[in-house]
Design a protein around this motif. Structure first.
Motif, PDB file in Angstrom:
ATOM      1  N   GLU A 111      46.372  68.641 -22.743  1.00  0.00           N
ATOM      2  CA  GLU A 111      44.319  68.690 -22.325  1.00  0.00           C
ATOM      3  C   GLU A 111      43.752  68.072 -23.211  1.00  0.00           C
ATOM      4  O   GLU A 111      42.984  67.144 -22.912  1.00  0.00           O
ATOM      5  N   VAL A 114      44.483  63.829 -24.187  1.00  0.00           N
ATOM      6  CA  VAL A 114      44.461  62.784 -23.132  1.00  0.00           C
ATOM      7  C   VAL A 114      42.481  62.449 -23.217  1.00  0.00           C
ATOM      8  O   VAL A 114      42.357  61.260 -23.381  1.00  0.00           O
ATOM      9  N   MET A 122      54.541  60.834 -17.484  1.00  0.00           N
ATOM     10  CA  MET A 122      56.065  61.674 -17.075  1.00  0.00           C
ATOM     11  C   MET A 122      57.606  61.400 -16.474  1.00  0.00           C
ATOM     12  O   MET A 122      56.616  60.066 -15.613  1.00  0.00           O
ATOM     13  N   MET A 131      48.657  66.259  -2.250  1.00  0.00           N
ATOM     14  CA  MET A 131      47.425  65.796  -1.971  1.00  0.00           C
ATOM     15  C   MET A 131      48.116  64.315  -1.932  1.00  0.00           C
ATOM     16  O   MET A 131      48.693  64.038  -1.767  1.00  0.00           O
ATOM     17  N   GLN A 135      43.755  61.337  -3.317  1.00  0.00           N
ATOM     18  CA  GLN A 135      42.911  62.570  -4.397  1.00  0.00           C
ATOM     19  C   GLN A 135      43.603  62.591  -6.067  1.00  0.00           C
ATOM     20  O   GLN A 135      43.418  62.448  -6.769  1.00  0.00           O
ATOM     21  N   HIS A 142      39.421  62.180 -13.754  1.00  0.00           N
ATOM     22  CA  HIS A 142      38.471  63.619 -14.032  1.00  0.00           C
ATOM     23  C   HIS A 142      37.484  63.667 -15.061  1.00  0.00           C
ATOM     24  O   HIS A 142      36.828  64.499 -14.501  1.00  0.00           O
TER      25      HIS A 142
ATOM     26  N   SER B 160      38.972  69.689  -1.919  1.00  0.00           N
ATOM     27  CA  SER B 160      39.701  68.737  -1.417  1.00  0.00           C
ATOM     28  C   SER B 160      39.026  67.653  -1.982  1.00  0.00           C
ATOM     29  O   SER B 160      39.357  66.863  -2.211  1.00  0.00           O
ATOM     30  N   ARG B 163      34.845  67.039  -7.954  1.00  0.00           N
ATOM     31  CA  ARG B 163      35.901  67.198  -9.170  1.00  0.00           C
ATOM     32  C   ARG B 163      36.825  68.528  -9.518  1.00  0.00           C
ATOM     33  O   ARG B 163      37.646  68.572  -9.458  1.00  0.00           O
ATOM     34  N   LEU B 166      38.713  69.326  -7.349  1.00  0.00           N
ATOM     35  CA  LEU B 166      39.613  68.287  -7.382  1.00  0.00           C
ATOM     36  C   LEU B 166      41.083  69.093  -8.608  1.00  0.00           C
ATOM     37  O   LEU B 166      42.546  69.491  -8.096  1.00  0.00           O
ATOM     38  N   ARG B 167      40.179  69.440  -9.639  1.00  0.00           N
ATOM     39  CA  ARG B 167      40.961  70.085 -10.625  1.00  0.00           C
ATOM     40  C   ARG B 167      41.924  71.051 -10.514  1.00  0.00           C
ATOM     41  O   ARG B 167      43.318  71.496 -10.971  1.00  0.00           O
ATOM     42  N   THR B 169      42.956  72.211  -8.024  1.00  0.00           N
ATOM     43  CA  THR B 169      43.472  72.241  -6.661  1.00  0.00           C
ATOM     44  C   THR B 169      45.196  71.551  -7.456  1.00  0.00           C
ATOM     45  O   THR B 169      46.430  71.866  -7.517  1.00  0.00           O
ATOM     46  N   VAL B 170      45.149  70.906  -8.683  1.00  0.00           N
ATOM     47  CA  VAL B 170      45.290  69.815  -9.662  1.00  0.00           C
ATOM     48  C   VAL B 170      46.209  71.029 -10.181  1.00  0.00           C
ATOM     49  O   VAL B 170      47.849  71.263 -10.220  1.00  0.00           O
ATOM     50  N   GLU B 173      49.200  72.776  -8.062  1.00  0.00           N
ATOM     51  CA  GLU B 173      50.120  72.149  -7.744  1.00  0.00           C
ATOM     52  C   GLU B 173      51.409  72.861  -9.111  1.00  0.00           C
ATOM     53  O   GLU B 173      52.360  72.867  -8.432  1.00  0.00           O
ATOM     54  N   ILE B 177      51.874  69.593 -15.634  1.00  0.00           N
ATOM     55  CA  ILE B 177      51.211  67.768 -14.131  1.00  0.00           C
ATOM     56  C   ILE B 177      49.333  68.161 -14.772  1.00  0.00           C
ATOM     57  O   ILE B 177      49.058  66.825 -15.657  1.00  0.00           O
ATOM     58  N   MET B 181      47.343  65.360 -17.538  1.00  0.00           N
ATOM     59  CA  MET B 181      46.208  64.531 -17.017  1.00  0.00           C
ATOM     60  C   MET B 181      44.517  65.280 -17.745  1.00  0.00           C
ATOM     61  O   MET B 181      43.713  64.433 -17.298  1.00  0.00           O
ATOM     62  N   GLY B 182      45.184  66.217 -18.722  1.00  0.00           N
ATOM     63  CA  GLY B 182      43.876  66.725 -19.365  1.00  0.00           C
ATOM     64  C   GLY B 182      43.180  67.720 -19.147  1.00  0.00           C
ATOM     65  O   GLY B 182      41.587  67.541 -18.810  1.00  0.00           O
ATOM     66  N   ILE B 183      43.533  68.739 -17.695  1.00  0.00           N
ATOM     67  CA  ILE B 183      42.961  69.627 -17.715  1.00  0.00           C
ATOM     68  C   ILE B 183      43.229  70.738 -17.604  1.00  0.00           C
ATOM     69  O   ILE B 183      44.358  70.929 -17.914  1.00  0.00           O
ATOM     70  N   SER B 184      42.146  71.353 -18.068  1.00  0.00           N
ATOM     71  CA  SER B 184      43.005  72.931 -19.199  1.00  0.00           C
ATOM     72  C   SER B 184      42.627  73.546 -17.926  1.00  0.00           C
ATOM     73  O   SER B 184      42.542  74.154 -17.563  1.00  0.00           O
ATOM     74  N   ARG B 187      41.519  77.364 -18.688  1.00  0.00           N
ATOM     75  CA  ARG B 187      40.314  77.596 -17.338  1.00  0.00           C
ATOM     76  C   ARG B 187      40.229  77.309 -16.103  1.00  0.00           C
ATOM     77  O   ARG B 187      39.250  78.147 -15.299  1.00  0.00           O
TER      78      ARG B 187
END
Ligand code: ATP
Ligand code: MG
Lengths: 296, 294
Positions: A111, A114, A122, A131, A135, A142, B160, B163, B166-167, B169-170, B173, B177, B181-184, B187
């Motif tokens: 993270e 990025v 990947m 989604m 989305q 983001h 949905s 932001r 959505l984080r 929700t990612v 998922e 992934i 995508m840079g999401i912690s 957190r």
């Protein structure tokens, strides 16, 4: 992202290295100021399985480098070592350094890399299945300010008009090619400095492969560097300026894309192309003897 | 006929209360894929926080309530760093075991700090029932039901359209992934526990309006489980129909079956409905089905 046909000034690569015959000792890599630099990188999984055995790779700013080699050579692992995804799979850079824009990044979590501008697309078209296409893309942007993200979305749709038509669709139900476009588009949304793409052509029909690669060729005009891992070596070497061939966790060969394309041994052994250009199976080739000749 | 409507309506309101509590469960499940067995304890902790800041400290009702919500959020936010951070990469099974540990820990803490005695609960809503002709409804549950529907819509839109949503929700998922995508992920999981705690506290307020609070209130957590499973674990919007289905079924069972069999058959009825529906649709009514393309 400043697109503009042919606006790529002084394509950082190749000047120094062009024409030099491929050799086993590292020929110093491609010229130009390095954006990404792997030096003597070793990777160990689960503390015991040594997968990369000291590799050196240089990716210049705005350059494009191809990583080639047989299955299990360690190509994906190399990308994971750079992006930090390795750490989610119990992998570790156990020796050597990974530097990006001059700073060490081999201890950073995925993270974090990025945020530095490294986007790893990947293997296996990892869309966010439940989604929608839009989305997926919005989530990809983001980290941008929302105005920039909007702009990125428009640009991404410009690159992939097909995604614009599919924006409301659940991404899990897209075709393989559309999903590949989506994951590349999603990475683009983060406005990366370096995009690493793992096997974009895997399992796609020739026409779709062509479409994806023509987009990658366009991407080269953007202000970003590319690393591409591909089994379709002809396509990869047509795109890249420089190539590295990995086998069994080592770099056995590197050189300009041009020199790799025209080298007989590589064509036959690693790229599976006969002198006339038709594909041969790896089984037809006397693996060990040939490798010995290179390493000796 | 009037009676039928009354049974059904009161059942639906109870079902919506389950939905509110299940929402906390679902928010936590989405982010962490952890089946939170301590959901009922979160409701109890929320209830005691409300009691503490209002009746015990003697603050004005709404000030105390607001402080309780803030306290609940903070309490939720520290659960992840305290209990789960070290388990990153461990199996989901071990994380679920931790939630059972959390259940025991919270129950113990509540007993140590507040004791086993029954405490009055503040009425944030008037306790006078709502009457339409011959139909009487519990006012707390009625307001709670409307609130839950609006909240479900809001939380769905949050996941949905915004932001930070959505984080999350990612993260729901796929953790890998999300990281790529840079999401912690950590957190997001921490936020999810914070949200889950706030939702549980709101549930306590509507549930306990006009009642009192003890550690036994935790049972509502298990009663809400069928609603979460029926909705499909990932779906916030699906909690509303799922809650209404379970609640109406339970209400009608209480009205018509219990008197006949002479017991509280209605208490197991939600589980029965859940088993039948899950048998027909394993991913629940609105959950994420495994995407299969042909
Ligand atoms: N998480 C892991 N734990 C242990 N070993 C692993 C792990 N991931 C990969 N490996 C091993 O590391 C080696 C290199 O794998 P890698 O995925 O990097 O190969 P690759 O060059 O990308 O191959 P392919 O072309 O098949 O994708 C393989 O032998 C593989 O079995
Ligand atoms: Mg691979």
């Amino acid at each position: 992202m400043v697109a503009g046909p042919g606006a790529r000034p002084g394509g950082a690569l190749t000047e120094g290295a062009s024409g030099s015959a491929p050799s086993t000792e590292s020929s110093g890599g491609p010229g130009g100021s390095p954006l990404l630099e792997l030096s003597n990188v070793e990777v160990t999984y689960s503390g015991v399985i040594l997968v990369l055995k000291g590799i050196n790779i240089i990716v210049p700013e705005r350059g494009c480098v191809a990583l080639l080699g047989p299955n299990g050579a360690g190509k994906s692992t190399t990308l994971k070592a750079v992006s930090g995804v390795l750490k989610t799979e119990e992998g570790l850079v156990s020796a050597g350094q990974v530097r990006f824009a001059g700073e060490r990044i081999d201890t950073l979590a995925a993270e974090r890399t990025v945020r530095r501008g490294i986007l790893h697309v990947m293997e296996g078209r990892k869309v966010l299945e439940h989604m929608t296409v839009e989305q997926n893309l919005v989530a990809g942007g983001h980290l941008q300010r929302s105005r920039d993200a909007k702009e990125s979305l428009e640009l991404t749709y410009e690159y992939f008009p097909r995604l614009a038509d599919l924006r409301g669709r659940t991404s899990g139900y897209l075709s393989g090619g559309e999903q590949q476009m989506l994951v590349i588009g999603r990475a683009l949304m983060a406005r990366p400095k370096l995009m690493m793409i793992d096997e974009p052509s895997l399992g796609l029909a020739p026409l779709m492969v062509e479409e994806i690669f023509s987009i990658l060729h366009r991407l080269r005009q953007e202000d970003l560097a590319l690393v591409i891992v591909e089994q379709n070596t002809a396509a990869a070497l047509a795109l890249a300026d420089y190539g590295y061939v990995l086998d069994n966790g080592r770099i056995v060969l590197d050189g300009t894309a041009e020199s790799l394309r025209s080298n007989e041994d590589i064509r036959e052994f690693y790229l599976g192309l006969g002198a006339t250009g038709e594909r041969k199976s790896f089984r037809d080739i006397k693996h060990y003897r040939r490798r010995k000749r290179w390493l000796g | 006929m009037i009676q039928l409507i009354e049974y059904a309506l009161n059942g639906a309101l109870l079902g919506l209360l389950y939905a509110l509590i299940a929402m906390g469960f679902v928010v936590i499940y989405r982010a962490s894929k952890v089946f939170n067995f301590a959901q009922g304890e979160l409701v109890v902790v929320g209830a005691f926080l409300v009691w503490f800041f209002t009746l015990d400290l003697g603050l004005p009702l709404y000030v105390g309530f607001a402080l309780a919500l803030i306290g609940a959020a903070i309490f939720g936010l520290i659960i992840e760093p305290l209990l789960f951070r070290r388990l990153v990469g461990q199996s989901t099974f071990s994380m679920v075991m931790v939630t059972i540990g959390l259940l025991i820990l919270l129950r113990g803490l509540v007993l140590v700090i507040f004791g086993p005695s029954v405490r009055p609960f503040p009425d944030l809503i008037s306790t006078a029932p709502i009457t339409f002709g011959d139909i009487t409804l519990n006012r707390g549950l009625a307001y709670g039901g409307i609130f839950t529907i609006l909240l479900a819509i809001g939380v769905s839109l949050y996941f949905s359209r915004t932001r930070p949503g959505l984080r999350m929700t990612v993260v729901a998922e796929d953790h890998q992934i999300a990281q790529s995508m840079g999401i912690s992920v950590r957190r997001s999981i921490a936020y999810a526990w914070g949200m889950g705690m706030v939702l549980s506290t709101l549930g306590a307020v509507f549930y306990l309006n006009g009642k009192s609070v003890t550690f036994l209130v935790a049972e509502i957590g298990f009663a809400a489980l069928p609603v979460a499973l029926l909705a499909g674990l990932e779906s916030v919007g699906g909690l509303i129909p799922a809650g209404i289905i379970v609640g109406v079924a339970q209400g009608l069972a209480a009205g018509y079956i219990d008197p006949v069999v002479g017991g509280s058959f209605s208490a197991v009825f939600p589980y029965l409905v859940m088993v039948i529906i899950l048998f027909l649709r394993p991913s629940g009514l609105f959950g994420w089905r495994i995407v299969e393309r042909v």
